[in-house]
Design a protein around this motif. Structure first.
Motif, PDB file in Angstrom:
ATOM      1  N   THR A  41      82.792  20.964  48.895  1.00 52.41           N
ATOM      2  CA  THR A  41      83.639  19.898  48.367  1.00 52.41           C
ATOM      3  C   THR A  41      84.993  19.909  49.052  1.00 52.41           C
ATOM      4  N   VAL A  42      85.598  18.761  49.147  1.00 55.50           N
ATOM      5  CA  VAL A  42      86.893  18.618  49.804  1.00 55.50           C
ATOM      6  C   VAL A  42      88.005  19.014  48.830  1.00 55.50           C
ATOM      7  N   GLY A  74      84.265  22.793  51.821  1.00 59.49           N
ATOM      8  CA  GLY A  74      84.719  23.837  50.897  1.00 59.49           C
ATOM      9  C   GLY A  74      85.482  24.954  51.578  1.00 59.49           C
ATOM     10  N   VAL A  75      85.202  25.197  52.888  1.00 60.69           N
ATOM     11  CA  VAL A  75      85.902  26.279  53.584  1.00 60.69           C
ATOM     12  C   VAL A  75      87.411  26.039  53.612  1.00 60.69           C
ATOM     13  N   LEU A  76      87.812  24.783  53.526  1.00 59.63           N
ATOM     14  CA  LEU A  76      89.246  24.464  53.555  1.00 59.63           C
ATOM     15  C   LEU A  76      89.984  25.039  52.344  1.00 59.63           C
ATOM     16  N   MET A  77      89.242  25.328  51.268  1.00 56.36           N
ATOM     17  CA  MET A  77      89.878  25.923  50.087  1.00 56.36           C
ATOM     18  C   MET A  77      90.441  27.297  50.396  1.00 56.36           C
ATOM     19  N   SER A  97      97.167  25.791  44.266  1.00 59.13           N
ATOM     20  CA  SER A  97      96.337  26.196  43.127  1.00 59.13           C
ATOM     21  C   SER A  97      94.992  26.757  43.563  1.00 59.13           C
ATOM     22  N   MET A  98      94.383  26.186  44.558  1.00 56.54           N
ATOM     23  CA  MET A  98      93.072  26.669  45.000  1.00 56.54           C
ATOM     24  C   MET A  98      93.192  28.059  45.618  1.00 56.54           C
ATOM     25  N   ASN A  99      94.215  28.259  46.430  1.00 53.37           N
ATOM     26  CA  ASN A  99      94.427  29.587  47.016  1.00 53.37           C
ATOM     27  C   ASN A  99      94.690  30.618  45.923  1.00 53.37           C
ATOM     28  N   ARG A 100      95.509  30.257  44.954  1.00 52.17           N
ATOM     29  CA  ARG A 100      95.805  31.196  43.863  1.00 52.17           C
ATOM     30  C   ARG A 100      94.538  31.543  43.084  1.00 52.17           C
ATOM     31  N   GLN A 101      93.707  30.540  42.802  1.00 53.71           N
ATOM     32  CA  GLN A 101      92.505  30.803  42.013  1.00 53.71           C
ATOM     33  C   GLN A 101      91.481  31.606  42.807  1.00 53.71           C
ATOM     34  N   LEU A 102      91.363  31.337  44.102  1.00 56.93           N
ATOM     35  CA  LEU A 102      90.488  32.175  44.930  1.00 56.93           C
ATOM     36  C   LEU A 102      90.976  33.622  44.939  1.00 56.93           C
ATOM     37  N   GLN A 103      92.289  33.802  44.988  1.00 52.47           N
ATOM     38  CA  GLN A 103      92.842  35.159  44.972  1.00 52.47           C
ATOM     39  C   GLN A 103      92.531  35.854  43.649  1.00 52.47           C
ATOM     40  N   VAL A 104      92.635  35.105  42.545  1.00 51.14           N
ATOM     41  CA  VAL A 104      92.275  35.676  41.239  1.00 51.14           C
ATOM     42  C   VAL A 104      90.816  36.130  41.255  1.00 51.14           C
TER      43      VAL A 104
END
Length: 162
Positions: A41-42, A74-77, A97-104
């Motif tokens: 997903t974009v 999705g890789v862009l997340m 937000s996406m970077n923060r949630q991936l880090q979580v």
């Protein structure tokens, strides 16, 4: 016809919904339970990416061993270069937000993968352009990860948007 009914608008702090009632049991993972979340997903083109990351976080906190697979857009997340005017600065509220949630997810033990084909052929990203902890993988692994999830009898959530 003129308006005949007036209802006071809600005020901050008013509870408008029954937040106590839960229809389904609060399931927790049993030992060895796994979950795979596949994201094609974009980022920022809708809420699905962030919502699925929040769902994945909830799965992980329920005790599932989580694998998060990013392929296609999705890789862009997982871009480590996001930010404006500088990397790591929010160009608008929620920009990271996406970077923060991936880090979580990674901090709490999830394995996060990003497809090398999508990174290179589609978006010109190098392996060094993804967040630390995100593991680049072969495009052939997308299908094999799905087969592995099936063999593991894992819960699978797949989102595919363009």
């Amino acid at each position: 016809m003129p308006k005949t009914v007036t209802i006071d608008p809600p005020k901050e702090g008013d509870v408008l919904y029954n937040v106590e009632e839960k229809v389904f049991p609060d399931h927790q993972a049993e030992p060895g339970d796994k979950a795979y979340v596949f994201m094609h997903t974009v980022p920022f083109e809708g809420s699905v990416g962030l919502v699925n990351m929040l769902t994945a976080t909830r799965l992980q906190r329920k005790g599932f061993e989580l694998t998060f697979v990013l392929y296609g857009p999705g890789v862009l997340m997982a871009s480590a270069a996001r930010g404006y005017p500088a990397v790591g600065s929010e160009g608008f509220p929620g920009n990271l937000s996406m970077n923060r949630q991936l880090q979580v997810l990674m901090d709490e033990g999830a394995k996060v993968y990003a497809c090398r084909f999508a990174m290179g052929a589609l978006y010109g990203m190098r392996e060094d352009d993804v967040m630390p902890g995100v593991m680049p993988f072969s495009p052939l692994d997308v299908l094999d990860a799905t087969i592995q999830a099936w063999r593991d009898k894992a819960l699978i959530i797949t989102t595919w948007t363009v």
